[in-house]
Design a protein around this motif. Structure first.
Motif, PDB file in Angstrom:
ATOM      1  N   PRO A 157      40.770  20.210  90.828  1.00 17.58           N
ATOM      2  CA  PRO A 157      40.033  20.749  89.670  1.00 17.58           C
ATOM      3  C   PRO A 157      38.522  20.685  89.818  1.00 17.58           C
ATOM      4  O   PRO A 157      37.803  21.399  89.112  1.00 17.58           O
ATOM      5  CB  PRO A 157      40.517  19.858  88.519  1.00 17.58           C
ATOM      6  N   LYS A 168      43.064  26.759  86.303  1.00 16.42           N
ATOM      7  CA  LYS A 168      43.002  25.342  86.674  1.00 16.42           C
ATOM      8  C   LYS A 168      44.343  24.619  86.618  1.00 16.42           C
ATOM      9  O   LYS A 168      44.488  23.545  87.200  1.00 16.42           O
ATOM     10  CB  LYS A 168      41.970  24.613  85.806  1.00 16.42           C
ATOM     11  N   ILE A 178      38.310  30.050  84.751  1.00 14.06           N
ATOM     12  CA  ILE A 178      38.620  28.688  85.189  1.00 14.06           C
ATOM     13  C   ILE A 178      39.744  28.109  84.341  1.00 14.06           C
ATOM     14  O   ILE A 178      40.695  27.506  84.861  1.00 14.06           O
ATOM     15  CB  ILE A 178      37.367  27.787  85.105  1.00 14.06           C
ATOM     16  N   PHE A 227      45.296  24.912  92.545  1.00 17.74           N
ATOM     17  CA  PHE A 227      44.069  24.642  91.791  1.00 17.74           C
ATOM     18  C   PHE A 227      44.176  23.360  90.970  1.00 17.74           C
ATOM     19  O   PHE A 227      43.209  22.615  90.826  1.00 17.74           O
ATOM     20  CB  PHE A 227      43.725  25.816  90.868  1.00 17.74           C
ATOM     21  N   LYS A 228      45.380  23.100  90.415  1.00 18.85           N
ATOM     22  CA  LYS A 228      45.527  21.921  89.559  1.00 18.85           C
ATOM     23  C   LYS A 228      45.333  20.624  90.327  1.00 18.85           C
ATOM     24  O   LYS A 228      45.021  19.580  89.728  1.00 18.85           O
ATOM     25  CB  LYS A 228      46.883  21.932  88.868  1.00 18.85           C
ATOM     26  N   PHE A 287      35.885  24.119  91.308  1.00 20.38           N
ATOM     27  CA  PHE A 287      35.348  25.329  90.671  1.00 20.38           C
ATOM     28  C   PHE A 287      33.833  25.228  90.487  1.00 20.38           C
ATOM     29  O   PHE A 287      33.307  24.179  90.106  1.00 20.38           O
ATOM     30  CB  PHE A 287      35.981  25.536  89.293  1.00 20.38           C
ATOM     31  N   HIS A 292      35.801  28.756  94.359  1.00 25.02           N
ATOM     32  CA  HIS A 292      36.512  27.482  94.398  1.00 25.02           C
ATOM     33  C   HIS A 292      36.467  26.936  95.820  1.00 25.02           C
ATOM     34  O   HIS A 292      36.825  27.619  96.784  1.00 25.02           O
ATOM     35  CB  HIS A 292      37.975  27.636  93.968  1.00 25.02           C
TER      36      HIS A 292
END
Length: 412
Positions: A391, A382, A378, A387-388, A394, A347
């Motif tokens: 997005p 995600k 993922i 991470f959200k 990845f 990521h």
């Protein structure tokens, strides 16, 4: 192609007159498996020559053939194709007002100019390179026809044929087909570019000037199957025939795939259109799936001929076992590569989640045995904190074990 519908000379003369062509003689074309075709000799032809091909489409409805005519006109001038003649009583205005199809017993008939050249009995690396470039040009040119779904015919329901035929297969054959089909469905299909595809670009659907050492492509034929499909599937279908040497019956009908020819094909294709990484990773499975489709197609022709009672010397059936063996060859390569490949999930946090911006942070998340496991990771991550908000960061890379993946030095 095979001749299923018999026509009289008077009928040929009437059909040809509709296209403004004077009829002299019709010569059946017996290769192929789907439509009825004849070479048409006109009153202006000399020394037994013929100028046109008349096709009666046995299965496709006339509306589909009208779409095919538009596609051929789009390609005309960029690739060697035979665009259908317009019906002479059509409106002489714009192309959109022209008709290219006449009807006979609810079937479509077209008349197209003959193209020079002959079908190759064998292919060379140079020919594979050239057909690769031609297929890429076809994909690029047909992107102008939008929305693509209005021009392509629906894909055939091969899953239905699979379910019917697998009931009668030996266990090892059914498992082969099932394993390949499952692996195909597990590909990241939504990331693979698609558009209008030929889907039947076999060597016997091409024409060449076959002067030794100077083979030149002179014709692309049979656009009845043009559909919206992943470009890499069209690539796989074409590679499977052009890069395989099919032994004659007296040679035991051998199936010999040439990977150097495939490399030449891909080089030619990428000279016109670059494959993305997902397409390259999907190609080995697509080669196996494409062979399965044509294995099913040949089984389906046998089933159709049997249920319709179609027999006779003009009916040609291709051996489905050859495509089964090609599917098994490709699947063996897929299984071998799967044993030696790992999938690295990383990521990268790009500024504003834009891959064109600088990387502000980088995480190596994990190494997985299959791409599906990496995709599942993922999905798990995600929606988590951090991470959200990024997005697009990845990405999955496939690496072959015990192989150097960077073979050059680097500058500071």
């Amino acid at each position: 192609m095979s001749v299923y519908t018999q026509l009289t000379n008077d009928q040929f003369a009437t059909f040809c007159q509709s296209f403004g062509v004077s009829f002299m003689r019709a010569i059946p074309i017996t290769q192929g498996i789907k439509n009825s075709n004849w070479f048409i000799q006109t009153t202006d032809d000399v020394d037994g020559a013929y100028s046109y091909v008349l096709t009666l489409f046995e299965e496709r409805p006339p509306a589909d053939i009208e779409k095919m005519a538009v596609i051929l006109n789009q390609l005309d001038g960029k690739l060697p194709v035979a665009a259908p003649l317009a019906v002479t009583d059509s409106d002489a205005g714009t192309n959109s007002n022209k008709r290219y199809v006449i009807h006979y017993e609810n079937k479509a008939i077209t008349l197209v100019p003959c193209l020079a050249g002959s079908h190759p009995e064998q292919t060379t690396q140079a020919m594979c390179h050239d057909i690769g470039a031609a297929l890429a040009m076809l994909h690029e040119t047909l992107q102008a026809l939008q929305p693509a779904e209005q021009y392509g015919v629906p894909l055939y329901p091969w899953a239905d044929v699979r379910d019917r035929e697998m009931q009668f297969m030996p266990g090892d054959e059914a498992k082969l087909m099932s394993d390949i089909w499952r692996s195909y469905t597990e590909l990241p299909l939504t990331t693979l570019p698609n558009g209008l595809c030929h889907l039947d670009m076999f060597a016997d659907n091409t024409l060449w000037n076959l002067q030794k050492g100077e083979e030149r492509l002179t014709g692309l034929l049979d656009f009845t199957e043009v559909s919206v499909e992943h470009y890499v599937m069209d690539i796989a279908i074409t590679i499977n025939d052009f890069c395989t040497t099919w032994g004659m019956a007296e040679q035991g009908e051998s199936v010999n795939f040439d990977r150097s020819k495939m490399a030449a094909f891909l080089q030619g294709y990428e000279s016109k259109r670059t494959l993305n990484n997902d397409e390259k990773r999907a190609l080995p499975v697509m080669l196996a799936k494409a062979a399965v489709i044509f294995w099913l197609l040949r089984l389906n022709v046998i089933h159709y001929n049997r249920t319709e009672g179609r027999t006779g010397d003009n009916i040609m059936v291709k051996n489905p076992d050859l495509m089964k063996r090609l599917a098994a060859y490709h699947w063996a390569h897929v299984e071998k590569s799967q044993d030696n490949t790992v999938f690295v999930l990383e990521h990268a946090r790009y500024k504003d989640d834009d891959k064109n911006n600088d990387v502000e942070d980088f995480k190596l998340i994990g190494v997985f045995a299959t791409e599906q496991q990496a995709q599942a990771a993922i999905e798990q991550l995600k929606l988590q904190s951090g991470f959200k908000d990024y997005p697009n960061g990845f990405h999955i890379d496939a690496y072959t074990l015990n192989q150097i993946n960077w073979s050059q030095g680097f500058g500071c």
